[in-house]
Design a protein around this motif. Structure first.
Motif, PDB file in Angstrom:
ATOM      1  N   LYS A   3       0.810  -1.227   0.000  1.00  0.00           N
ATOM      2  CA  LYS A   3       0.000   0.000   0.000  1.00  0.00           C
ATOM      3  C   LYS A   3       0.841   1.273   0.000  1.00  0.00           C
ATOM      4  CE  LYS A   3      -3.995  -2.123   2.162  1.00  0.00           C
ATOM      5  NZ  LYS A   3      -4.914  -2.134   3.294  1.00  0.00           N
ATOM      6  N   TRP A   4       2.156   1.116  -0.089  1.00  0.00           N
ATOM      7  CA  TRP A   4       3.047   2.265  -0.087  1.00  0.00           C
ATOM      8  C   TRP A   4       3.112   2.867  -1.480  1.00  0.00           C
ATOM      9  CZ3 TRP A   4       7.961   0.224   2.904  1.00  0.00           C
ATOM     10  CH2 TRP A   4       7.580  -0.178   4.190  1.00  0.00           C
ATOM     11  N   SER A   5       3.622   4.087  -1.567  1.00  0.00           N
ATOM     12  CA  SER A   5       3.820   4.729  -2.864  1.00  0.00           C
ATOM     13  C   SER A   5       4.922   3.994  -3.630  1.00  0.00           C
ATOM     14  CB  SER A   5       4.209   6.194  -2.687  1.00  0.00           C
ATOM     15  OG  SER A   5       5.543   6.289  -2.188  1.00  0.00           O
ATOM     16  N   ALA A   6       4.989   4.241  -4.921  1.00  0.00           N
ATOM     17  CA  ALA A   6       6.027   3.607  -5.751  1.00  0.00           C
ATOM     18  C   ALA A   6       7.424   3.975  -5.249  1.00  0.00           C
ATOM     19  CB  ALA A   6       5.851   4.014  -7.209  1.00  0.00           C
ATOM     20  N   ALA A   7       7.622   5.228  -4.868  1.00  0.00           N
ATOM     21  CA  ALA A   7       8.937   5.674  -4.374  1.00  0.00           C
ATOM     22  C   ALA A   7       9.282   4.975  -3.056  1.00  0.00           C
ATOM     23  CB  ALA A   7       8.953   7.185  -4.197  1.00  0.00           C
ATOM     24  N   GLN A   8       8.303   4.830  -2.185  1.00  0.00           N
ATOM     25  CA  GLN A   8       8.551   4.157  -0.908  1.00  0.00           C
ATOM     26  C   GLN A   8       8.892   2.685  -1.132  1.00  0.00           C
ATOM     27  OE1 GLN A   8       4.754   5.125   0.789  1.00  0.00           O
ATOM     28  NE2 GLN A   8       5.598   6.763   2.076  1.00  0.00           N
ATOM     29  N   ARG A   9       8.177   2.029  -2.046  1.00  0.00           N
ATOM     30  CA  ARG A   9       8.470   0.620  -2.354  1.00  0.00           C
ATOM     31  C   ARG A   9       9.855   0.468  -2.973  1.00  0.00           C
ATOM     32  NH1 ARG A   9       3.290   0.706  -4.137  1.00  0.00           N
ATOM     33  NH2 ARG A   9       3.916   0.604  -6.319  1.00  0.00           N
ATOM     34  N   GLU A  10      10.228   1.386  -3.842  1.00  0.00           N
ATOM     35  CA  GLU A  10      11.557   1.330  -4.464  1.00  0.00           C
ATOM     36  C   GLU A  10      12.650   1.437  -3.402  1.00  0.00           C
ATOM     37  OE1 GLU A  10      14.157   3.971  -7.579  1.00  0.00           O
ATOM     38  OE2 GLU A  10      12.027   3.714  -8.011  1.00  0.00           O
ATOM     39  N   ARG A  11      12.473   2.337  -2.466  1.00  0.00           N
ATOM     40  CA  ARG A  11      13.432   2.501  -1.368  1.00  0.00           C
ATOM     41  C   ARG A  11      13.502   1.214  -0.536  1.00  0.00           C
ATOM     42  NH1 ARG A  11      12.759   7.435   2.990  1.00  0.00           N
ATOM     43  NH2 ARG A  11      14.776   7.279   4.003  1.00  0.00           N
ATOM     44  N   TYR A  12      12.349   0.666  -0.216  1.00  0.00           N
ATOM     45  CA  TYR A  12      12.230  -0.563   0.558  1.00  0.00           C
ATOM     46  C   TYR A  12      12.967  -1.717  -0.123  1.00  0.00           C
ATOM     47  CZ  TYR A  12       9.516  -4.589   2.410  1.00  0.00           C
ATOM     48  OH  TYR A  12       9.113  -5.774   2.963  1.00  0.00           O
ATOM     49  N   TYR A  13      12.697  -1.913  -1.412  1.00  0.00           N
ATOM     50  CA  TYR A  13      13.328  -3.015  -2.144  1.00  0.00           C
ATOM     51  C   TYR A  13      14.829  -2.793  -2.335  1.00  0.00           C
ATOM     52  CZ  TYR A  13       8.703  -4.922  -2.980  1.00  0.00           C
ATOM     53  OH  TYR A  13       7.448  -5.450  -2.804  1.00  0.00           O
ATOM     54  N   ASP A  14      15.244  -1.551  -2.471  1.00  0.00           N
ATOM     55  CA  ASP A  14      16.671  -1.243  -2.587  1.00  0.00           C
ATOM     56  C   ASP A  14      17.395  -1.624  -1.297  1.00  0.00           C
ATOM     57  OD1 ASP A  14      19.014  -0.025  -3.911  1.00  0.00           O
ATOM     58  OD2 ASP A  14      18.814   1.490  -2.333  1.00  0.00           O
ATOM     59  N   ILE A  15      16.814  -1.272  -0.166  1.00  0.00           N
ATOM     60  CA  ILE A  15      17.410  -1.621   1.127  1.00  0.00           C
ATOM     61  C   ILE A  15      17.411  -3.133   1.301  1.00  0.00           C
ATOM     62  CG2 ILE A  15      17.089  -1.509   3.639  1.00  0.00           C
ATOM     63  CD1 ILE A  15      15.972   1.378   3.148  1.00  0.00           C
ATOM     64  N   ALA A  16      16.287  -3.769   1.015  1.00  0.00           N
ATOM     65  CA  ALA A  16      16.184  -5.223   1.183  1.00  0.00           C
ATOM     66  C   ALA A  16      17.227  -5.958   0.344  1.00  0.00           C
ATOM     67  CB  ALA A  16      14.777  -5.694   0.823  1.00  0.00           C
ATOM     68  N   ALA A  17      17.475  -5.463  -0.853  1.00  0.00           N
ATOM     69  CA  ALA A  17      18.448  -6.105  -1.744  1.00  0.00           C
ATOM     70  C   ALA A  17      19.865  -6.037  -1.187  1.00  0.00           C
ATOM     71  CB  ALA A  17      18.395  -5.456  -3.126  1.00  0.00           C
ATOM     72  N   GLN A  18      20.142  -5.051  -0.351  1.00  0.00           N
ATOM     73  CA  GLN A  18      21.488  -4.878   0.201  1.00  0.00           C
ATOM     74  C   GLN A  18      21.685  -5.568   1.551  1.00  0.00           C
ATOM     75  OE1 GLN A  18      23.177  -0.800  -0.302  1.00  0.00           O
ATOM     76  NE2 GLN A  18      21.094  -0.343  -0.978  1.00  0.00           N
ATOM     77  N   CYS A  19      20.614  -6.106   2.108  1.00  0.00           N
ATOM     78  CA  CYS A  19      20.717  -6.768   3.410  1.00  0.00           C
ATOM     79  C   CYS A  19      21.499  -8.073   3.287  1.00  0.00           C
ATOM     80  CB  CYS A  19      19.327  -7.041   3.984  1.00  0.00           C
ATOM     81  SG  CYS A  19      18.495  -5.543   4.551  1.00  0.00           S
ATOM     82  N   ASP A  20      22.247  -8.379   4.324  1.00  0.00           N
ATOM     83  CA  ASP A  20      23.038  -9.603   4.347  1.00  0.00           C
ATOM     84  C   ASP A  20      22.165 -10.830   4.605  1.00  0.00           C
ATOM     85  OD1 ASP A  20      25.851  -8.436   4.240  1.00  0.00           O
ATOM     86  OD2 ASP A  20      24.944  -7.329   5.899  1.00  0.00           O
ATOM     87  N   LYS A  21      21.052 -10.623   5.281  1.00  0.00           N
ATOM     88  CA  LYS A  21      20.139 -11.711   5.596  1.00  0.00           C
ATOM     89  C   LYS A  21      18.722 -11.182   5.539  1.00  0.00           C
ATOM     90  CE  LYS A  21      19.050 -15.063   9.214  1.00  0.00           C
ATOM     91  NZ  LYS A  21      19.339 -15.513  10.580  1.00  0.00           N
ATOM     92  N   LYS A  22      17.814 -12.011   5.062  1.00  0.00           N
ATOM     93  CA  LYS A  22      16.405 -11.636   4.989  1.00  0.00           C
ATOM     94  C   LYS A  22      15.589 -12.677   5.735  1.00  0.00           C
ATOM     95  CE  LYS A  22      17.431  -9.653   0.551  1.00  0.00           C
ATOM     96  NZ  LYS A  22      18.862  -9.874   0.689  1.00  0.00           N
ATOM     97  N   THR A  23      14.726 -12.214   6.622  1.00  0.00           N
ATOM     98  CA  THR A  23      13.869 -13.102   7.392  1.00  0.00           C
ATOM     99  C   THR A  23      12.430 -12.653   7.208  1.00  0.00           C
ATOM    100  OG1 THR A  23      15.625 -13.357   9.030  1.00  0.00           O
ATOM    101  CG2 THR A  23      13.414 -14.027   9.692  1.00  0.00           C
ATOM    102  N   MET A  24      11.567 -13.574   6.795  1.00  0.00           N
ATOM    103  CA  MET A  24      10.139 -13.281   6.667  1.00  0.00           C
ATOM    104  C   MET A  24       9.461 -13.824   7.914  1.00  0.00           C
ATOM    105  SD  MET A  24       7.673 -12.044   4.627  1.00  0.00           S
ATOM    106  CE  MET A  24       8.484 -12.043   3.041  1.00  0.00           C
ATOM    107  N   LYS A  25       8.805 -12.965   8.641  1.00  0.00           N
ATOM    108  CA  LYS A  25       8.205 -13.362   9.909  1.00  0.00           C
ATOM    109  C   LYS A  25       6.883 -14.112   9.745  1.00  0.00           C
ATOM    110  CE  LYS A  25      11.399 -12.053  12.486  1.00  0.00           C
ATOM    111  NZ  LYS A  25      12.217 -13.095  13.042  1.00  0.00           N
ATOM    112  N   ALA A  26       6.085 -13.751   8.752  1.00  0.00           N
ATOM    113  CA  ALA A  26       4.784 -14.418   8.573  1.00  0.00           C
ATOM    114  C   ALA A  26       4.411 -14.394   7.103  1.00  0.00           C
ATOM    115  CB  ALA A  26       3.715 -13.709   9.393  1.00  0.00           C
TER     116      ALA A  26
END
Length: 121
Positions: free
Chosen positions: A88-111
């Protein structure tokens, strides 16, 4: 390994809202950076976890990613609460989110949301 997890206020609960150019937001980010550096240098924290929510979570994640050049031994983990967090975020907010997620060393999905039908009897 010492760990620090970030979670905090969302922009709608901050006095400056979404305006990251506001001097209060700029100062908040400076303080966050100082505290993260303090954790690294004085407390030997090497692993950081972000909840990836708008506001403090993403600010802190960006700071940690920026500091990785100076402190190559630190890691960032994204602890995403659900797969639909940013839909439900704006396109710019999602782009920022995915950019950060792509740089994370580990990704954990809680649910993971499941299509469950509830029926009352």
């Amino acid at each position: 390994m010492k760990t620090c997890a970030f979670t905090g206020h969302r922009p709608q609960h901050l006095p400056f809202g979404m305006n990251e150019n506001d001097e209060r937001c700029v100062r908040l980010k400076e303080i966050l950076k100082e505290e993260i550096i303090n954790l690294i240098e004085k407390e030997d924290v090497t692993h950081f976890i972000t909840g990836m929510a708008l506001g403090i979570d993403l600010y802190a994640a960006e700071i940690v990613l920026d500091l990785k050049a100076r402190y190559p031994n630190i890691t960032l983990e994204s602890a995403i609460p659900c797969e639909t967090q940013s839909v439900k975020w704006s396109a710019a907010q999602r782009e920022r989110y995915y950019d950060i997620a792509a740089q994370c060393d580990k990704k954990t999905m809680k649910a993971v949301k499941k299509n469950i039908r509830r029926r009352t009897v």
